[in-house]
Design a protein around this motif. Structure first.
Motif, short mmCIF file in Angstrom:
data_model
loop_
_atom_site.label_atom_id
_atom_site.label_comp_id
_atom_site.label_asym_id
_atom_site.label_seq_id
_atom_site.Cartn_x
_atom_site.Cartn_y
_atom_site.Cartn_z
N TRP B 143 -24.24 -32.91 2.94
CA TRP B 143 -25.18 -32.21 2.04
C TRP B 143 -25.08 -32.79 0.63
O TRP B 143 -26.09 -33.04 -0.03
CB TRP B 143 -24.89 -30.71 2.07
N LEU B 333 -28.81 -23.63 -3.06
CA LEU B 333 -28.90 -24.16 -1.70
C LEU B 333 -27.49 -24.57 -1.29
O LEU B 333 -26.92 -25.48 -1.87
CB LEU B 333 -29.82 -25.39 -1.66
N ILE B 375 -28.61 -24.97 5.92
CA ILE B 375 -28.66 -24.77 4.47
C ILE B 375 -29.04 -23.31 4.21
O ILE B 375 -30.04 -22.79 4.71
CB ILE B 375 -29.70 -25.70 3.81
N GLN B 377 -30.05 -20.45 1.68
CA GLN B 377 -30.74 -20.32 0.41
C GLN B 377 -30.54 -18.91 -0.14
O GLN B 377 -30.73 -17.94 0.58
CB GLN B 377 -32.24 -20.57 0.63
N THR B 379 -32.09 -16.72 -3.00
CA THR B 379 -33.20 -16.72 -3.94
C THR B 379 -33.26 -15.36 -4.66
O THR B 379 -32.37 -14.54 -4.50
CB THR B 379 -34.53 -16.98 -3.19
N ALA B 424 -37.79 -22.56 -2.02
CA ALA B 424 -36.48 -23.02 -1.54
C ALA B 424 -36.63 -23.85 -0.27
O ALA B 424 -35.95 -24.87 -0.09
CB ALA B 424 -35.57 -21.81 -1.31
N ASP B 425 -37.52 -23.41 0.62
CA ASP B 425 -37.79 -24.19 1.83
C ASP B 425 -38.27 -25.60 1.46
O ASP B 425 -37.84 -26.60 2.05
CB ASP B 425 -38.89 -23.53 2.67
N CYS B 428 -35.46 -27.79 0.19
CA CYS B 428 -34.63 -28.26 1.32
C CYS B 428 -35.29 -29.44 2.02
O CYS B 428 -34.66 -30.44 2.34
CB CYS B 428 -34.48 -27.16 2.37
#
Lengths: 186, 551
Positions: B143, B333, B375, B377, B379, B424-425, B428
Motif C-alpha cells: 500500500w 485510507l 483498503i 476508508q 470518511t 474515497a472510492d 483508492c
C-alpha cells in the motif's frame, strides 16, 4: 439416514449453496450441484453440515427455506414459460443461470424476504471461506476445498500460524508532512 | 430492602470506556463492579480457529441493522480484544466539524488542543508503538509503495502492539494468542482488579431504574458462556453512580429500554449514530505488475501473495486529512486485513457483469484471495443512524449462538455521506489501478447494509440539549449520576480509528465522575497514576481539573 423428504430438502438447499459458491459435480448424475465451476464449491465445503448445525440458528427454519425456495422457483418458471423436470425439486430443476437470477431477485434490497435469503447465503459462503463447522486445522488437514482455494497456509507443527518472514523491510513512501513525533496526524 | 447487592459505582461494559472508568474509580477508593456481557478470555483461549464457538466468534458480535451492520467486541476487554490496535489521535479539523446540525457539534470545551493532555494520559497507560518500516508487513508495504508511485505519502500507523512479540499471524481479531496486542487485559483492567474492582463476565445488563434515594438499580441476566441465545435469571445491583460503556450499539439500547423506569430520555439517545464513515474496498493485485511497477519482491520468488500475513492495519494514507478541504471530502485510507467469513462475502467482483458478491466470478476472485489488498476508508458521515424501539433483551435478536443478530438500527446514508464514500472510492481506484497494478471494487452495501467496526455517537456529548444526550462532562442529561464513556459519547466520525479518542474522552470524563461520586457520599479521590505507576500524564492534566469538576 435421511428420509425421502429430507433428501429433497437437502437437494434444494444444496442447489442454493451451489449458486452462492458454485462447484463441480460430485458425480455425473449430480442434479443439485450445477457444475458451473471447477473444484469444490459451497456444497463440497460442507454447507449442509453447517446449516444443519443448530449453532447457526437456521436449522429449525430449513424446511421452510427449502419449500419457500421451491415455491419461488415454481413461480419463476411459470412466469417465464419454463417447463420444470418434476423428478427433482423445482429449484433444482432450474438451470444455473436461472438459479442465479432467482437468488439475485430474492436478495435484492427491497425484497420482503431478503433478510432470510441473505442469512442462508452468508452461511453458504462461510462454509466455503472459513469452514465454520470444523476446526480450521482439521479442515486444512482434510483438504477442505474452500480453505485450499483461498490458499490459506498450513499452520506450524503446534497448530499455530506464525510468519517469521513478513516485511519488505524498507522505506516505501515518504511520511505525510503533518505527522506528530508520536506518529499521529498533526 | 434485602437481597439486593450494593456498590458505589456500577460500570456496564469492560471496553475502553468501562475499563478506564473502573480503574480510576477503584484506584481512588470506590467500590466498583463491572458487568460485562461477554466471556472472560485470556492467552490460550485465543485460538486461531474459524469454527463457530471458537474465540473468533465468542469474542465479538455482528449485528445486522436496516442499512448498517455493526461489528463490536463481546468479551472482557471489549473492543480492545478484537480490534486491530491502531491508536492514532484524531486530526485537528475533526473537532471543528459541523456535521448534520449546521454548527460545531463538539462541545466548546473540547478541541484537539484541550484533548491532547488526555491523549497523553492514554499513551502513558497503553503501550503504543510507532511502527517502523521494518515492522510493516507485505500488505502495508505494498500500500505504501502504491501510494508513493501515485505521488502520495503513506504512514505506518501507531499501534498498541508489542512488535517484539508479534508473529504476524493476522489472527488478532480472535484475540492475541501471543500477548503481543496490548489490550485492556494487560493495562487498565489488571490495574482495576488490583485496586479491588470486580469484573463479572456473562452479565448482560437489561435496564436501569431509579431508586427513591437517587441511586440506581441495574438489572442483568446471566448469559450462557457459549450459546448467547441462552440466558438465565440474573439479579440486580444498586449503585450510586452508573458508568455506561456497553458500546455505541448497546448503550443507547439499554437507555431506551430503561425509559419506563428511569424517565424520559434526552432526544439524542439512540440518534445521531455514526458509522465513522467507514467503507472497504478490495483490490485484486496483478502480481506481475506489483513486481514490475513497484519493484517489490518477498524474497521467495513472490511479489506479494501475502493477504494472510501481517498485523491488521499498519499503513495509512493521510493526504486527504486536509483541514482546508470542505467537510465530507476528508478521509483516510488505511490498509487492512479482514479475515474470511466477514471479509469475503461483501467483497465485490470488480467490473462484474453478473452478480457481484456471489456466483461464478466471485468464486474465481476467492481463488486469488492471497493477492487481495483491502483498503479501509474512514470518511465523514452525517450521523444519520437512528435506533428503533429496543428488543426485549440485549441489543439485538440473536440468530446464531454467537455473532449474528438482528438489531434495530436504521441507517439511510445522506447525499453528503454518499459523496464522501464516492470520493474515497475514486481515490483508492486512482492509486491502485494506476499502471494496471490492481482492479478495485468497494464492498457492497446491498447484502447487510453499510458496515462499521467503529460505531460512534449514538449518545453523544455536546453543548446543545436538543442534539446531544450528554453534557460535556459525559453526564446523561436529566439523569444525574449516570455517565456514558464509550464510543457512543463521541460526537461524530473521526476520519481515523477511534480507540485513542474514545479512551482520551473517557480519561477526561473521570474527574467529573469522581466529583459526582463524592457528592453522593462515596469516599473516592481523583489522581491515580497510569496503571504502571507513571505520573507524567497526571501532571499534564492537573491544571484542567477545576474546569471539569465545576457544575
Amino acid at each position: 439416514m435421511r428420509t425421502p423428504e429430507e433428501e429433497l430438502r437437502t437437494m434444494t438447499l444444496e442447489a442454493f449453496a451451489d449458486t452462492i459458491v458454485p462447484g463441480e459435480k460430485r458425480s455425473p448424475g449430480d442434479r443439485s450441484v450445477a457444475g458451473a465451476s471447477t473444484g469444490g464449491g459451497a456444497v463440497q465445503a460442507g454447507a449442509i453440515e453447517l446449516l444443519e448445525w443448530d449453532a447457526t440458528g437456521l436449522t429449525e427454519g430449513l424446511d421452510g427455506f427449502s419449500s419457500a425456495l421451491d415455491a419461488h422457483a415454481t413461480n419463476y418458471a411459470a412466469e417465464r414459460g419454463v417447463t420444470l423436470d418434476d423428478s427433482v425439486p423445482p429449484f433444482v430443476a432450474l438451470d444455473f443461470a436461472q438459479r442465479t437470477e432467482l437468488v439475485r431477485i430474492l436478495t435484492t434490497p427491497g425484497h420482503p424476504e431478503k433478510a432470510l435469503w441473505v442469512s442462508l447465503a452468508l452461511f453458504s459462503n462461510m462454509a466455503f471461506d472459513s469452514a465454520a463447522h470444523m476446526h480450521t486445522v482439521d479442515a486444512l488437514a482434510a483438504g477442505h476445498p474452500g480453505l485450499l482455494a483461498l490458499g490459506i497456509e498450513k499452520p506450524g507443527p503446534d497448530g499455530l500460524w506464525r510468519f517469521p518472514e513478513f516485511s519488505y523491510g524498507r522505506e516505501l513512501a515518504d511520511l505525510h508532512p503533518d505527522t506528530t513525533p508520536s506518529g499521529s496526524p498533526a | 430492602m434485602t437481597g439486593i447487592e450494593r456498590t458505589d459505582v456500577l460500570v456496564v461494559g469492560s471496553g475502553f470506556g468501562g475499563a478506564i472508568a473502573a480503574y480510576h474509580l477503584a484506584a481512588g477508593g470506590a467500590k466498583v463492579v463491572v458487568l460485562e456481557r461477554g466471556p472472560w478470555l485470556n492467552g490460550e483461549d485465543f485460538d486461531q480457529d474459524y469454527k463457530l464457538g471458537s474465540s473468533y466468534t465468542r469474542a465479538f458480535d455482528f449485528v445486522v441493522g436496516d442499512g448498517m451492520s455493526i461489528l463490536g467486541g463481546n468479551c472482557v476487554g471489549g473492543g480492545s480484544v478484537v480490534y486491530f490496535a491502531a491508536m492514532p489521535r484524531a486530526p485537528r479539523f475533526v473537532f471543528e466539524r459541523h456535521g448534520s446540525i449546521g454548527r460545531r457539534m463538539w462541545p466548546s470545551a473540547v478541541s484537539r488542543d484541550t484533548l491532547e493532555p488526555w491523549y497523553d494520559r492514554v499513551a502513558e497507560s497503553i503501550p503504543i508503538t510507532q511502527q517502523t518500516w521494518t515492522d510493516v508487513p507485505y500488505a502495508g508495504g505494498l500500500w505504501a509503495a502504491a501510494c508513493n508511485h501515485a505521488g502520495r505519502t503513506a504512514n505506518p500507523v501507531p499501534a498498541a502492539i508489542d512488535t517484539t512479540k508479534c508473529v504476524n499471524c493476522n489472527w488478532m481479531m480472535a484475540g492475541c494468542r501471543f500477548d503481543a496486542k496490548k489490550s485492556l487485559l494487560f493495562t487498565y483492567l489488571p490495574a482495576a482488579l488490583a485496586h479491588g474492582a470486580e469484573i463479572r463476565p456473562l452479565h448482560e445488563v437489561q435496564k436501569i431504574e431509579r431508586n427513591h434515594d437517587g441511586s440506581y438499580r441495574v438489572h442483568y441476566d446471566l448469559m450462557d458462556e457459549e450459546d448467547y441465545r441462552l440466558r438465565s435469571d440474573g439479579g440486580a445491583i444498586d449503585a450510586k453512580i452508573i458508568v455506561l460503556a456497553a458500546g455505541a450499539g448497546a448503550t443507547p439500547v439499554i437507555l431506551q429500554r430503561s425509559e419506563p423506569t428511569l424517565g424520559t430520555m434526552p432526544h439524542a439517545v439512540g440518534r445521531y449514530f455514526s458509522g465513522n464513515g467507514e467503507r472497504l474496498n478490495t483490490a485484486i493485485l496483478n502480481e506481475d505488475k506489483v513486481r514490475e511497477v513497484l519493484g517489490l519482491e518477498r524474497g521467495d520468488g513472490l511479489a506479494y501473495e501475502a493477504n494472510q500475513i501481517g498485523k491488521g492495519p499498519v499503513v495509512a494514507n493521510w493526504d486527504r486529512l486536509d483541514g482546508s478541504l470542505p467537510e465530507y471530502e476528508r478521509f483516510s485510507l488505511e490498509q487492512l486485513y479482514f479475515p474470511p467469513g466477514l471479509g469475503t462475502i461483501l467483497a465485490q467482483v470488480p467490473g462484474a457483469q453478473g452478480p457481484s458478491w456471489f456466483g461464478v466470478d466471485k468464486k474465481e476472485m476467492l481463488k486469488r484471495w492471497r493477492s487481495w489488498l483491502i483498503i479501509f476508508q474512514m470518511t465523514e458521515d452525517d450521523n444519520e443512524g437512528v435506533f428503533g424501539p429496543p428488543p426485549a433483551k440485549g441489543n439485538a435478536d440473536r440468530l446464531s449462538q454467537q455473532m449474528l443478530g438482528v438489531g434495530r438500527l436504521r441507517y439511510d446514508p445522506t447525499p453528503n455521506t454518499l459523496r464522501g464514500w464516492a470520493l474515497a472510492d475514486a481515490e483508492c481506484k486512482d492509486i491502485l489501478e494506476r499502471d494496471g497494478l490492481a482492479e478495485v471494487a468497494a464492498w457492497t452495501n446491498d447484502v447487510v447494509g453499510a458496515y462499521t467496526v467503529h460505531p460512534l455517537a449514538s449518545c453523544r456529548i455536546g453543548d446543545d440539549p436538543a442534539t446531544s444526550a450528554l453534557d460535556d462532562r459525559h453526564e446523561l442529561r436529566g439523569h444525574p449520576g449516570i455517565f456514558v464513556t464509550d464510543g457512543s459519547a463521541v460526537p461524530g466520525a473521526l476520519t481515523v480509528n477511534p480507540a485513542m479518542t474514545i479512551s482520551a474522552l473517557a480519561e477526561r470524563a473521570i474527574p467529573a465522575i469522581v466529583q459526582a461520586a463524592q457528592d453522593r457520599g462515596v469516599d473516592v479521590t481523583y489522581g491515580a497514576p497510569a496503571p504502571d505507576g507513571s505520573t507524567n500524564g497526571r501532571r499534564g492534566v492537573a491544571d484542567l481539573l477545576p474546569a471539569l469538576t465545576r457544575r
